[in-house]
Design an enzyme around this catalytic site. Structure first.
Site, PDB file in Angstrom:
ATOM      1  N   GLU A 282       0.331  -1.347   0.047  1.00  0.00           N
ATOM      2  CA  GLU A 282      -0.034   0.596   0.210  1.00  0.00           C
ATOM      3  C   GLU A 282       0.844   1.784   0.290  1.00  0.00           C
ATOM      4  OE1 GLU A 282      -4.496  -1.450   1.750  1.00  0.00           O
ATOM      5  OE2 GLU A 282      -2.602  -0.495   3.195  1.00  0.00           O
TER       6      GLU A 282
ATOM      7  N   CYS B   1       3.429   8.778   1.449  1.00  0.00           N
ATOM      8  CA  CYS B   1       3.219   7.527   2.003  1.00  0.00           C
ATOM      9  C   CYS B   1       3.501   6.901   1.289  1.00  0.00           C
ATOM     10  CB  CYS B   1       2.771   7.909   2.891  1.00  0.00           C
ATOM     11  SG  CYS B   1       3.019   6.512   4.661  1.00  0.00           S
TER      12      CYS B   1
ATOM     13  N   CYS C 259       5.758  -6.221   7.238  1.00  0.00           N
ATOM     14  CA  CYS C 259       6.943  -5.792   8.145  1.00  0.00           C
ATOM     15  C   CYS C 259       6.806  -6.945   9.273  1.00  0.00           C
ATOM     16  CB  CYS C 259       6.206  -4.496   8.619  1.00  0.00           C
ATOM     17  SG  CYS C 259       7.438  -3.557   9.928  1.00  0.00           S
TER      18      CYS C 259
ATOM     19  N   CYS D  98       0.235  -1.729  15.253  1.00  0.00           N
ATOM     20  CA  CYS D  98       0.560  -1.509  13.744  1.00  0.00           C
ATOM     21  C   CYS D  98      -1.172  -2.172  13.398  1.00  0.00           C
ATOM     22  CB  CYS D  98       1.269  -0.871  13.059  1.00  0.00           C
ATOM     23  SG  CYS D  98       1.964  -0.797  11.895  1.00  0.00           S
TER      24      CYS D  98
ATOM     25  N   CYS E 256      -1.511   6.439   9.400  1.00  0.00           N
ATOM     26  CA  CYS E 256      -0.331   5.626   9.985  1.00  0.00           C
ATOM     27  C   CYS E 256      -0.915   4.219  10.319  1.00  0.00           C
ATOM     28  CB  CYS E 256      -0.075   6.474  10.868  1.00  0.00           C
ATOM     29  SG  CYS E 256       1.055   8.223  10.220  1.00  0.00           S
TER      30      CYS E 256
HETATM   31  N1  SAH Z   1       8.358   1.368  10.475  1.00  0.00           N
HETATM   32  C1  SAH Z   1       8.894   3.237  10.327  1.00  0.00           C
HETATM   33  C2  SAH Z   1       7.438   3.130   9.361  1.00  0.00           C
HETATM   34  C3  SAH Z   1       5.998   2.793   9.610  1.00  0.00           C
HETATM   35  S1  SAH Z   1       4.676   3.737  10.561  1.00  0.00           S
HETATM   36  C4  SAH Z   1       8.339   2.944  12.011  1.00  0.00           C
HETATM   37  O1  SAH Z   1       7.596   2.852  13.322  1.00  0.00           O
HETATM   38  O2  SAH Z   1       8.669   4.081  12.714  1.00  0.00           O
HETATM   39  C5  SAH Z   1       4.643   5.060  10.444  1.00  0.00           C
HETATM   40  C6  SAH Z   1       4.348   6.051  12.011  1.00  0.00           C
HETATM   41  O3  SAH Z   1       2.777   5.348  12.044  1.00  0.00           O
HETATM   42  C7  SAH Z   1       5.206   5.167  13.293  1.00  0.00           C
HETATM   43  O4  SAH Z   1       5.927   6.416  14.207  1.00  0.00           O
HETATM   44  C8  SAH Z   1       4.519   4.341  13.348  1.00  0.00           C
HETATM   45  O5  SAH Z   1       4.642   3.919  14.876  1.00  0.00           O
HETATM   46  C9  SAH Z   1       2.946   5.103  13.144  1.00  0.00           C
HETATM   47  N2  SAH Z   1       1.670   4.502  14.067  1.00  0.00           N
HETATM   48  C10 SAH Z   1       1.521   2.526  13.756  1.00  0.00           C
HETATM   49  N3  SAH Z   1       0.950   2.275  14.294  1.00  0.00           N
HETATM   50  C11 SAH Z   1      -0.447   3.594  14.116  1.00  0.00           C
HETATM   51  C12 SAH Z   1      -1.691   3.956  15.064  1.00  0.00           C
HETATM   52  N4  SAH Z   1      -2.188   2.912  15.232  1.00  0.00           N
HETATM   53  N5  SAH Z   1      -1.811   5.200  14.493  1.00  0.00           N
HETATM   54  C13 SAH Z   1      -1.486   6.115  14.474  1.00  0.00           C
HETATM   55  N6  SAH Z   1       0.365   6.324  14.664  1.00  0.00           N
HETATM   56  C14 SAH Z   1       0.493   4.852  14.060  1.00  0.00           C
END
Ligand code: SAH
Length: 336
Positions: free
Chosen positions: A89, A102, A109, A116, A328
């Site tokens: 995605e 994005c 992952c 997440c 996110c």
């Molecule tokens: N693996 C990387 C990039 C992907 S996630 C990382 O961890 O930074 C991008 C951002 O979205 C990260 O800060 C992650 O923690 C956040 N994120 C993941 N799940 C989320 C959720 N359910 N609500 C809000 N932010 C979330």
């Protein structure tokens, strides 16, 4: 054969010469690949008909759009099918002045962070740099306007795939023409990797997913944090600031009554004392597999105010695309 996407002007020029063509064709090919976003080599109308017929056998490396989900705020989420049939995605986020993409850096992952959606699915593989560049070109094409910013905040952990991510950053910068400072790499933090990124001497923005102000809570939310103590993570971030002279952004998901108490704000501020940094608070976006809650507006404001009164640079990021599961943490490798 390796796809053409991702090759520099010099490499493309060399390739056309190998094809028995004059060197200026390299510049044309470069322009058609990166500026016009051509999907098939035989569509390059400035090339001779005869040569074009020959070119159909060479892959450019573009994905196909399986599905596009628009959200009411203008955000569009794409399910892209890669050449081997796997899907990822990507999200396009427009504002008046910006078009941000994005991008995903992996199919799935392996980090399995509790909040997440991506980590709830299976991890398949790293993306190649051309598959990252393709995501940007796809969004550019679909919106019909130039992409101004790219954030590595889609599926995957970019620093587990650092070589391809760095290669993609270079292509996006030098070939697609996006400024390095308009590129952000977001990471959960892995021992030695932030230092490695710093040494690649890019001017990209580093965002570190912190999400907790102490080790105990952090390793509950992020399993990989068990083998990477908070003080070691901060030490590497300091090195990043020293080497690149750029401040670090700390991302902090706000989970109601988990990490949003005043004492958490206090602890966070203490850690970041004297640190060139910025805190990005992200109110939690709900996913079906976890039972966290987004804090009330009141709690979000109180947390933000506590940090501001401790003189921390802070902003709240309300994710776009929530209604389309494009925000996110809501990305997955299949349609939901
Ligand atoms: N693996 C990387 C990039 C992907 S996630 C990382 O961890 O930074 C991008 C951002 O979205 C990260 O800060 C992650 O923690 C956040 N994120 C993941 N799940 C989320 C959720 N359910 N609500 C809000 N932010 C979330």
């Amino acid at each position: 054969m390796e796809p053409l996407l991702g090759k520099s002007l010099t490499q493309l020029t060399q390739w056309v010469i190998e094809q028995g063509q004059p060197s200026y064709r390299g510049k044309q090919l470069h322009q058609w690949l990166y500026q016009k976003g051509v999907r098939f080599l035989d569509d390059i109308s400035v090339f001779s008909k005869k040569w074009r017929q020959n070119l159909t056998q060479y892959p450019i490396g573009r994905s196909t759009i399986d599905y596009c989900t628009p959200a009411t705020d203008g955000t569009r989420k794409y399910l892209l099918r890669l050449r081997d049939g796997l899907t990822i995605e990507t999200v396009g986020i427009p504002t008046k002045k910006r078009l941000t993409v994005c991008v995903s850096s992996q199919v799935g992952c392996p980090m399995t962070c509790d909040f997440c959606a991506t980590g709830k699915g299976k991890f398949a593989r790293n993306l190649k740099s051309y598959e990252i560049v393709d995501q940007v070109l796809t969004v550019q094409e679909d919106f019909g306007r130039r992409v101004s910013h790219v954030v590595f905040m889609g599926m995957g952990e970019p620093l587990l795939n650092i070589d391809e991510v760095v290669a993609a950053v270079k292509t996006l910068n030098e070939d697609v023409g996006i400024g390095q400072r308009s590129l952000t790499i977001s990471t959960v933090g892995l021992p030695g990797k932030i230092r490695q990124l710093a040494k690649s001497r890019l001017q990209v923005t580093l965002a570190v997913s912190l999400h907790a102000p102490n080790q105990q809570l952090r390793q509950k939310l992020i399993p990989s944090a068990k083998s990477y103590p908070l003080h070691a993570l901060f030490k590497e971030c300091q090195e990043y600031v020293r080497i690149t002279r750029r401040r670090v952004t700390f991302e902090y998901i706000l989970l109601a009554e988990v990490n949003d108490f005043p004492e958490h704000a206090q602890q966070l501020a203490t850690h970041l004392h004297g640190f060139q940094s910025h805190i990005n608070l992200i109110p939690y976006n709900p996913i079906s597999e976890a039972d966290y809650q987004r804090p009330s507006q009141q709690r979000i404001q109180t947390f933000t105010q506590s940090l501001l009164s401790l003189r921390k640079a802070v902003s709240v990021r309300y994710s776009r695309g929530l209604g389309a599961d494009a925000a996110c943490g809501q990305l997955r490798a299949s349609r939901t």
